[in-house]
Structure formats: structure tokens, C-alpha cells
Design a protein around this motif. Structure first.
Motif, PDB file in Angstrom:
ATOM      1  N   LYS A 136       0.802  -1.026   0.117  1.00 57.70           N
ATOM      2  CA  LYS A 136       0.149   0.050  -0.084  1.00 57.70           C
ATOM      3  C   LYS A 136       0.886   1.154  -0.081  1.00 57.70           C
ATOM      4  O   LYS A 136       1.954   1.210   0.540  1.00 57.70           O
ATOM      5  CB  LYS A 136      -1.043  -0.112   1.075  1.00 57.70           C
ATOM      6  CG  LYS A 136      -1.991  -1.228   1.287  1.00 57.70           C
ATOM      7  CD  LYS A 136      -2.940  -1.202   2.336  1.00 57.70           C
ATOM      8  CE  LYS A 136      -4.112  -2.071   2.139  1.00 57.70           C
ATOM      9  NZ  LYS A 136      -5.094  -1.953   3.347  1.00 57.70           N
ATOM     10  N   LEU A 187      -6.170   2.576   9.831  1.00 57.06           N
ATOM     11  CA  LEU A 187      -5.145   2.604   9.217  1.00 57.06           C
ATOM     12  C   LEU A 187      -4.116   1.066   9.582  1.00 57.06           C
ATOM     13  O   LEU A 187      -3.730   0.354   9.014  1.00 57.06           O
ATOM     14  CB  LEU A 187      -4.176   3.541   8.674  1.00 57.06           C
ATOM     15  CG  LEU A 187      -5.088   4.615   7.704  1.00 57.06           C
ATOM     16  CD1 LEU A 187      -4.103   5.772   7.389  1.00 57.06           C
ATOM     17  CD2 LEU A 187      -5.338   3.926   6.602  1.00 57.06           C
ATOM     18  N   TYR A 242      -1.038  -0.720   8.298  1.00 57.15           N
ATOM     19  CA  TYR A 242      -0.087   0.203   8.289  1.00 57.15           C
ATOM     20  C   TYR A 242       0.666   0.448   9.642  1.00 57.15           C
ATOM     21  O   TYR A 242       0.122   0.173  10.550  1.00 57.15           O
ATOM     22  CB  TYR A 242      -0.743   1.598   8.113  1.00 57.15           C
ATOM     23  CG  TYR A 242      -0.929   1.864   6.446  1.00 57.15           C
ATOM     24  CD1 TYR A 242       0.040   2.762   6.103  1.00 57.15           C
ATOM     25  CD2 TYR A 242      -2.055   1.444   5.988  1.00 57.15           C
ATOM     26  CE1 TYR A 242      -0.050   3.214   4.680  1.00 57.15           C
ATOM     27  CE2 TYR A 242      -2.244   1.743   4.555  1.00 57.15           C
ATOM     28  CZ  TYR A 242      -1.082   2.538   3.979  1.00 57.15           C
ATOM     29  OH  TYR A 242      -1.449   2.875   2.804  1.00 57.15           O
ATOM     30  N   PRO A 250       3.919  -0.599   4.967  1.00 55.99           N
ATOM     31  CA  PRO A 250       3.370   0.532   4.768  1.00 55.99           C
ATOM     32  C   PRO A 250       3.252   1.575   5.859  1.00 55.99           C
ATOM     33  O   PRO A 250       2.862   1.334   6.941  1.00 55.99           O
ATOM     34  CB  PRO A 250       1.909   0.487   3.970  1.00 55.99           C
ATOM     35  CG  PRO A 250       1.590  -0.974   4.649  1.00 55.99           C
ATOM     36  CD  PRO A 250       2.741  -1.617   4.725  1.00 55.99           C
ATOM     37  N   THR A 271      -6.152   4.113   0.213  1.00 54.93           N
ATOM     38  CA  THR A 271      -5.372   2.798   0.617  1.00 54.93           C
ATOM     39  C   THR A 271      -6.045   1.534   0.511  1.00 54.93           C
ATOM     40  O   THR A 271      -5.491   0.552   0.970  1.00 54.93           O
ATOM     41  CB  THR A 271      -4.806   3.375   2.049  1.00 54.93           C
ATOM     42  OG1 THR A 271      -5.935   3.475   2.933  1.00 54.93           O
ATOM     43  CG2 THR A 271      -3.991   4.417   2.048  1.00 54.93           C
ATOM     44  N   THR A 322      -8.757   0.664   2.318  1.00 54.46           N
ATOM     45  CA  THR A 322      -8.789   0.158   3.775  1.00 54.46           C
ATOM     46  C   THR A 322     -10.319   0.250   3.997  1.00 54.46           C
ATOM     47  O   THR A 322     -10.849   1.320   3.578  1.00 54.46           O
ATOM     48  CB  THR A 322      -8.000   1.068   4.767  1.00 54.46           C
ATOM     49  OG1 THR A 322      -6.645   1.101   4.479  1.00 54.46           O
ATOM     50  CG2 THR A 322      -8.267   0.723   5.919  1.00 54.46           C
TER      51      THR A 322
END
Length: 456
Positions: free
Chosen positions: A4, A89, A94, A199, A358, A360
Motif C-alpha cells: 500500500k 489504518l 499500516y 506501509p 489505501t 482500507t
């Protein structure tokens, strides 16, 4: 499976929307932000969900308006472990790191961030003790004034000048902390524990150009004879809009000396140039770590504006453009060509935008709308609206160029049409042209939890 995209979220504090090179200001020098904006999607009508630091920032984090997330006043915070965009995230894979100002006062100082670096970590004592001094736990700016912690705007202006403020020192720590984190995440040449394959969302939040109006001397001197005052402006005829938040109006040459006003403005401009240089340091650190920033999503914005003496008032809280409108751009040249978007958008919309960019999953119960269709040039389904709230009492609804305001304490209403009155000098609430709009604005206000009442 491709990794990502990394995200760099740059945020200042109290940056007026029209004091940047990329917004057309001919005086201020912001070469780095201008360089980023050149390849970005710029939102020319972006608004804060609340024209005050803490509610604005928590609404951005939550993707919700103040009434939805329960943060309507200074000193409040999101409940612990809230579903912030940072937490979302993380759940999407992330690593999230925040350097600098987030402005949490609650017991949960992380709120979804895995790393906090040189932050403004401060827990209100009300979370640890009963019967503590009201001034230490106030939920509003007036409590700070009563305690003597915060003085009025006139004294703030009179303190303006060259120097090295505590805010400047904190920003220096935040920038250095961000650079240290970049080294550890992407390089770590000693322990070899770098994780560049994970990411990253890196947030850098600076305190400047928020007052105190104190700035580096050479920059202060550069701007001192270049800034132009908002002169010959009478205070707006309204009990809230017509005065500063903590004193009466401050008309240059009448209520305050013009030279003092010019010094405050010079420091403000100088501090904007300072943050421009500091953000560039972070960018260069990423480049030196081998990152191609054209592959990154880069966001720049602020939490709210600064009146700077326009309408004879300072600071924020008001729904004038200088206070409630903000600079915002999103740079992702790999996917989105540079353009300007003039539809009304809100900083609360960044939550949904980050999720879509992203890939998500988006949580439920958000007020946030993804800006991605606008970035792609499709505004066919966009509701051209932005909302701002303050103190649980005051509401702004902007549709197109028409800005409606409701003040529930006294039931007063204000309406501006920025197409015909960009200086916001005339209240058109009783103008025949807008008569049909008023019931629609009032109905929308009621949906948002603000009930119109007739003045007694």
C-alpha cells in the motif's frame, strides 16, 4: 501483492487559507509547499469542522463532526480507543507514527498511533482527581482566561516581535524526531531492523504559525514592512462576530497601534515561512532514505485559520472565511493529475479519503466523505456542502457560495453570499433572494442537532 502507498500527512496550526504562495499570496514565501501543490489536487473551498484547535483535530481524527464525536469545546477529547483514522489504518496493515502536535487532553494519548514522537502529550488532571481546580480542567477558552493562563488578544499582539518561542522549540523537536524515525524505519544501518516494506503513515504536526507572534529575527525583519493591514474595517454588527473571543474589537489606529498590528502580522508570516522550511527537512530526509515521494500520498492542511485583524478581530472561533476556511491539498501524482477543486469540502472528509486511497475498509457512522471522486474529476454526485460547529452552540452550513450561520444562545442568524459579498460585510438573512433557502438551512441545522428558535 503490491505494498500500500506510504502517506506523509503535514499539518500546521492556525494557517490562514490565503497566506501561502500556492493560494496566490504575493508576500509570503512558501517555496516548498508551492512545489508540492504544483503537482497536487488543491481544494480551494476546504473548511474546518470546528474553528478551534481541539475540536477540529479530533473531528479530523474521527471523521465526524463535533456533535457526533462529542468534542465540541476546548479541553475535551475523544473517548479512549476511539475509531480514528490512525487506528483504522493500523487495522489495515499500516505502521502509524505521529511527530508533534495532536492535542489530546484525554487519558488515551495514542488514539490509534503506534508511535508518538516529541508530541504534546498532556492529560487533563480531571482524569486523576476529583474536586480539582476548575481552571486546570476547563472545557472552554473562557475558563483559561478567567484563570489567568490565557490573556486577551490585545496583550498577545503587544508581545509580538523577534525571538525564539517555546512553540518554535517544540516544532524543532518534532521535525528532528520525524527525521530520527525515518532513519529507523527505512535505514537503521546499525541494528538492521528497518521495515521499509511495511506501509507507513507519517504525520508531522507543527505548532506554528499559531500565536505567540514571535519569529526568527531575520524573517521578522523581512516581513515587517511588507505585510498589509486590514484597515478601515468596522466590526461586524453581531454580538459574537463583532468582537475578539476574549476582548472587544481591535481596530488599527483606534483600539490598537498600527505598528503593533504590523509586528504581529510580520511574525505570523515569518512563522509560515519557517514551517515551510521545516516540512522540507522531513521531505529531504525521506528522499535521502531512498524514497520516491511521487509514489507517496502527501497531504497538507491546518486545523483552522487566523483572522489577523480582518473585521477588527483576531484568532479563530468565528465563521468568517479567515477563521473557518483552510488550505488543503493532496498530492499523489502517480494516480491523480494536478487540478483545483472548488466544491465545498471538509477536513473531516480526510478519514474516508485515506481509506479509499489505501483500499482500507471504512468504518460505519462517519460524517466523512471520500474526496477521491473529486480528485479524479468527478463531482456529479457531490453534495456541495461543508459544516462547521463550535461550542455546542454555533453552527455554519455552507452550500455553494452561500454561508448560513445559527447562534442558538440568542437565536440569531447570519447569511453571507460569497459570490456577491466576498468580504462578508452584509448579513443577507432577511434578503428576499434567500427567503426560500432559509427553511432548508434550518431543517438541515435540526438534523445536525441545532434547533432554530425565534429571538425573544
Amino acid at each position: 501483492m503490491n505494498k500500500k502507498p506510504n502517506i506523509l500527512f503535514l499539518m500546521s496550526d492556525e494557517h490562514r487559507f490565503d497566506v501561502s504562495g500556492f493560494t496566490g499570496n504575493p508576500v509570503v514565501r512558501t517555496p516548498f509547499l508551492d512545489r508540492l501543490a504544483k503537482d497536487a489536487v488543491i481544494f480551494t473551498n476546504a473548511y474546518t469542522p470546528s474553528p478551534v484547535c481541539i475540536p477540529a483535530r479530533q473531528c479530523i481524527a474521527a471523521g465526524q463532526f463535533p456533535r457526533t464525536c462529542g468534542v465540541e469545546n476546548y479541553g475535551q477529547d475523544l473517548t479512549p480507543n476511539y475509531q480514528t483514522f490512525a487506528k483504522t489504518l493500523v487495522q489495515g496493515g499500516y505502521k502509524t507514527a505521529a511527530a508533534g502536535k495532536l492535542h489530546h487532553f484525554g487519558i488515551d494519548q495514542m488514539q490509534g498511533w503506534l508511535y508518538r514522537i516529541a508530541g504534546d502529550c498532556e492529560v487533563s488532571s480531571k482524569h486523576y482527581a476529583q474536586g480539582c481546580n476548575r481552571s486546570a480542567t476547563s472545557d472552554n477558552a473562557s475558563g483559561l482566561l478567567e484563570s489567568g493562563i490565557k490573556w486577551d488578544d490585545k496583550k498577545e499582539i503587544l508581545r509580538a516581535g523577534p525571538g525564539h518561542s517555546a512553540y518554535a522549540r517544540r516544532d524543532e523537536l518534532a521535525v528532528q524526531g520525524a527525521k530520527n524515525f525515518i532513519y529507523e524505519h527505512f535505514i537503521d544501518s546499525y541494528y538492521d531492523r528497518a521495515t521499509p516494506y511495511v506501509p507507513l503513515m507519517l504525520y508531522v504536526g507543527l505548532l506554528n504559525p499559531h500565536y505567540p507572534y514571535i519569529a526568527e529575527e531575520n524573517l521578522f525583519n523581512y516581513y515587517l514592512n511588507r505585510v498589509e493591514l486590514y484597515e478601515n474595517q468596522e466590526p461586524f454588527n453581531h454580538p459574537f462576530l463583532g468582537r475578539c473571543s476574549n476582548c472587544g474589537p481591535l481596530r488599527p489606529g483606534i483600539d490598537i497601534d498600527k505598528r503593533d498590528v504590523k509586528r504581529a502580522m510580520a511574525a505570523y508570516y515569518a512563522n509560515i515561512e519557517t514551517i515551510d522550511k521545516q516540512f522540507e527537512q522531513v521531505f529531504k530526509a525521506l528522499e535521502e532514505a531512498g524514497e520516491d515521494l511521487d509514489e507517496w500520498i502527501i497531504i497538507y492542511t491546518t486545523d483552522h485559520g487566523e483572522m489577523l485583524g480582518e473585521h477588527a478581530i483576531w484568532e479563530k472561533q468565528r465563521f468568517f472565511e479567515g477563521s473557518v476556511k483552510v488550505p488543503l491539498f493532496i498530492r499523489y501524482p502517480k494516480k491523480y493529475a494536478p487540478k483545483k477543486v472548488d466544491k465545498n469540502v471538509n477536513l473531516a472528509d480526510l478519514f474516508a479519503t485515506l481509506c479509499e486511497l489505501t483500499e482500507t475498509p471504512l468504518p460505519d457512522h462517519l460524517d466523512s466523505r471520500s474526496l477521491v471522486p473529486l480528485m479524479a474529476g468527478d463531482d456529479s454526485d457531490w453534495m456541495d456542502e461543508s459544516i462547521s460547529q463550535w461550542g455546542g452552540r454555533n453552527l455554519m452550513i455552507k452550500w455553494g457560495a452561500v454561508k448560513y450561520q445559527l447562534y442558538t444562545d440568542d437565536g440569531s442568524e447570519v447569511l453571507f453570499d460569497l459570490d456577491t459579498d466576498p468580504s462578508e460585510s452584509s448579513n443577507l438573512i432577511h434578503h428576499e433572494k434567500y427567503k426560500a433557502l432559509l427553511p432548508k438551512f434550518r431543517e438541515r441545522a435540526e438534523v445536525l442537532g441545532f434547533r432554530y428558535k425565534t429571538c425573544n
